[in-house]
Motif scaffolding. Structure first.
Motif, short mmCIF file in Angstrom:
data_model
loop_
_atom_site.label_atom_id
_atom_site.label_comp_id
_atom_site.label_asym_id
_atom_site.label_seq_id
_atom_site.Cartn_x
_atom_site.Cartn_y
_atom_site.Cartn_z
N LEU A 89 0.81 -1.22 0.00
CA LEU A 89 0.00 0.00 0.00
C LEU A 89 0.84 1.27 0.00
CD1 LEU A 89 -2.87 -0.97 2.48
CD2 LEU A 89 -3.09 -0.56 0.02
N GLU A 90 2.07 1.18 0.42
CA GLU A 90 2.94 2.36 0.44
C GLU A 90 3.18 2.89 -0.97
OE1 GLU A 90 6.47 1.42 2.60
OE2 GLU A 90 5.41 1.13 4.51
N SER A 91 3.19 1.99 -1.95
CA SER A 91 3.42 2.42 -3.34
C SER A 91 2.19 2.24 -4.23
CB SER A 91 4.59 1.64 -3.95
OG SER A 91 4.34 0.24 -3.93
N HIS A 92 1.25 1.41 -3.80
CA HIS A 92 0.03 1.16 -4.56
C HIS A 92 -1.16 1.36 -3.62
CE1 HIS A 92 3.07 -0.67 -7.09
NE2 HIS A 92 2.19 -0.82 -8.06
N LYS A 93 -1.50 2.62 -3.40
CA LYS A 93 -2.43 2.99 -2.34
C LYS A 93 -3.85 2.45 -2.53
CE LYS A 93 0.10 7.23 -1.24
NZ LYS A 93 0.76 6.60 -0.08
N ASN A 94 -4.23 2.18 -3.75
CA ASN A 94 -5.60 1.69 -4.01
C ASN A 94 -5.68 0.17 -4.11
OD1 ASN A 94 -6.72 4.31 -4.11
ND2 ASN A 94 -6.02 4.55 -6.24
N SER A 95 -4.59 -0.52 -3.84
CA SER A 95 -4.57 -1.98 -3.95
C SER A 95 -5.59 -2.62 -3.02
CB SER A 95 -3.18 -2.51 -3.62
OG SER A 95 -2.23 -2.05 -4.54
N LEU A 96 -6.02 -3.81 -3.41
CA LEU A 96 -6.97 -4.58 -2.61
C LEU A 96 -6.39 -5.95 -2.31
CD1 LEU A 96 -10.24 -3.76 -4.60
CD2 LEU A 96 -9.52 -2.75 -2.42
N LEU A 97 -6.64 -6.42 -1.10
CA LEU A 97 -6.26 -7.78 -0.70
C LEU A 97 -7.53 -8.56 -0.41
CD1 LEU A 97 -4.28 -10.01 0.27
CD2 LEU A 97 -4.34 -8.91 2.54
N PHE A 98 -7.69 -9.69 -1.11
CA PHE A 98 -8.83 -10.58 -0.90
C PHE A 98 -8.34 -11.84 -0.21
CE2 PHE A 98 -10.02 -7.81 -4.32
CZ PHE A 98 -11.39 -7.62 -4.19
N MET A 99 -8.88 -12.11 0.97
CA MET A 99 -8.50 -13.31 1.73
C MET A 99 -9.72 -14.23 1.77
SD MET A 99 -6.20 -11.61 4.80
CE MET A 99 -5.33 -13.14 5.18
N ILE A 100 -9.56 -15.40 1.13
CA ILE A 100 -10.66 -16.36 1.02
C ILE A 100 -10.42 -17.48 2.02
CG2 ILE A 100 -11.87 -17.93 -0.52
CD1 ILE A 100 -10.74 -16.25 -2.87
N GLY A 101 -11.38 -17.69 2.90
CA GLY A 101 -11.26 -18.75 3.91
C GLY A 101 -11.71 -18.26 5.27
N THR A 102 -11.98 -19.21 6.13
CA THR A 102 -12.34 -18.90 7.52
C THR A 102 -11.43 -19.69 8.44
OG1 THR A 102 -13.98 -20.69 7.54
CG2 THR A 102 -14.76 -18.50 6.94
N GLY A 103 -11.49 -19.39 9.73
CA GLY A 103 -10.64 -20.12 10.66
C GLY A 103 -10.62 -19.50 12.04
N GLU A 104 -9.88 -20.14 12.92
CA GLU A 104 -9.88 -19.74 14.32
C GLU A 104 -9.25 -18.38 14.59
OE1 GLU A 104 -6.31 -22.52 13.64
OE2 GLU A 104 -8.42 -22.41 13.02
N LEU A 105 -8.47 -17.86 13.62
CA LEU A 105 -7.82 -16.56 13.81
C LEU A 105 -8.61 -15.40 13.21
CD1 LEU A 105 -4.07 -17.49 13.09
CD2 LEU A 105 -5.20 -17.25 15.31
N GLU A 106 -9.81 -15.66 12.72
CA GLU A 106 -10.55 -14.64 11.98
C GLU A 106 -10.82 -13.39 12.80
OE1 GLU A 106 -14.55 -14.21 9.19
OE2 GLU A 106 -13.92 -16.17 9.95
#
Length: 360
Positions: free
Chosen positions: A217-234
């Motif tokens: 994000l420091e160089s690509h401020k509009n970037s998106l991260l998609f995380m698919i999955g569930t789990g105990e750390l959600e």
């Protein structure tokens, strides 16, 4: 018709559950009657497995009541007279399915390794190593998804076969039209979209994924991260994202049935796992033509394309971010279906091998 019991399905969908479902979708059910053992109230693949004509058997959770689990297991194996019990495991922390299957003389017992570590800590490693040695005396059919997974599960002189985690390659084949439609559905314009697929658990290193993305994000401020999955750390992960004030850029999608479509819309796949067997999600990503950056702990047998590269697990987030952006900048998305087929990752090939083993 031969009766086959798959052990076992968990509440959260992971590699084992995906493998079982892929086999069930493609196996000749005129020859094999399929059953699935579950310890939880509702298994992640339960509805899909039932829709395919399979049958579900509930057993007491091993972790909650080991004595009751043992009693249930004995009763189930005696009642159903299975021809084949296909035991899919990350470790031998629970060896009872093997021991009880042997005791009741199940004709064919398959121990199938899917990982290179247990999913629940160092104590399980000690238990695993103890029972790994004890398994020497058992006449089993031994399968593994990779060489690393085989070495983790089996002893040095054990005979085993590698069964690749095949997928339906055509479902993931790259399509520019599908990409445009899915990005429109997700509200994506020209942003850089990074994706990770896997349980939100320690193994998958989700907090480190966030640390890497923060540097992106420091160089690509509009970037998106998609995380698919569930789990105990959600829940903990959500707080971590909010504390970094990047919740507008991180999309936690949970468990999805449209992963093939989602991968079309993405730009690059990230997998800094602490350990892996041979992850099906990495095969799916390459089938969709995505460039991919994986950690040095992932079995290199998963590398099928030049656009898949490796970064040292111990590298700092800045280095991971720089490598990811460099890989993205030089990669050209294309149809990779034929490469996957030639590499043996078509589910039809996998199921043919499984059917051969079942029929011998």
């Amino acid at each position: 018709m031969k009766k086959v019991l798959f052990i076992e399905a968990a509440y959260l969908k992971g590699g084992i559950e995906t493998f079982i479902l892929n086999v069930a979708k493609n196996i000749d059910q005129k020859k094999f009657e399929l059953y699935l053992l579950k310890e939880c109230e509702i298994a992640s693949i339960e509805s899909d497995f039932l829709a395919l004509g399979g049958k579900i058997i509930r057993i007491t959770s091993f972790s909650e009541n080991k004595i009751r689990y043992l009693k249930d297991l004995k009763n189930i194996i005696k009642k159903y007279n299975f021809d084949i019990i296909h035991i899919n495991k990350n470790s031998l922390s629970n060896p009872l399915p093997i021991i009880i299957s042997k005791k009741y003389k199940v004709p064919k017992i398959i121990l199938h390794s899917h990982n290179t570590n247990p999913t629940n800590g160092n104590a399980s490693i000690r238990v695993h190593n103890f029972f790994k040695h004890k398994m020497k005396k058992y006449n089993l059919i031994r399968l593994a998804c990779s060489e690393k997974a085989a070495h983790w599960m089996f002893n040095d002189n054990d005979q085993y076969d590698i069964i690749k985690n095949g997928i339906d390659v055509d479902d993931y084949k790259y399509s520019e039209t599908s990409r445009i439609l899915k990005r429109k559905e997700l509200g994506i314009d020209d942003q850089l979209c990074i994706v990770s697929v896997g349980r939100l658990s320690k193994q998958k290193n989700p907090f480190f994924i966030i640390d890497i993305f923060e540097k992106i994000l420091e160089s690509h401020k509009n970037s998106l991260l998609f995380m698919i999955g569930t789990g105990e750390l959600e829940s903990e992960l959500k707080s971590y994202i909010v504390n970094k004030n990047i919740e507008k850029n991180v999309k936690l999608l949970g468990s999805r049935n449209d992963i093939d479509e989602l991968l079309q819309a993405m730009d690059i796949f990230l997998m800094p796992s602490l350990y892996e067997g041979l992850p099906i999600s990495a095969i799916e990503a390459q089938a969709s033509g995505l460039p991919m950056l994986i950690s040095s702990t992932v079995d290199n047998g998963v590398i099928l394309l030049e656009s898949t590269e490796v970064e040292k697990l111990e590298s700092i987030p800045e280095k991971w971010a720089a490598h990811l952006l460099k890989l993205y900048s030089k990669s050209i998305r294309k149809n990779t279906a034929d490469v996957l087929r030639k590499s043996g990752y078509d589910i039809k090939n996998t199921v043919h091998l499984i059917e051969t083993i079942y029929s011998q």
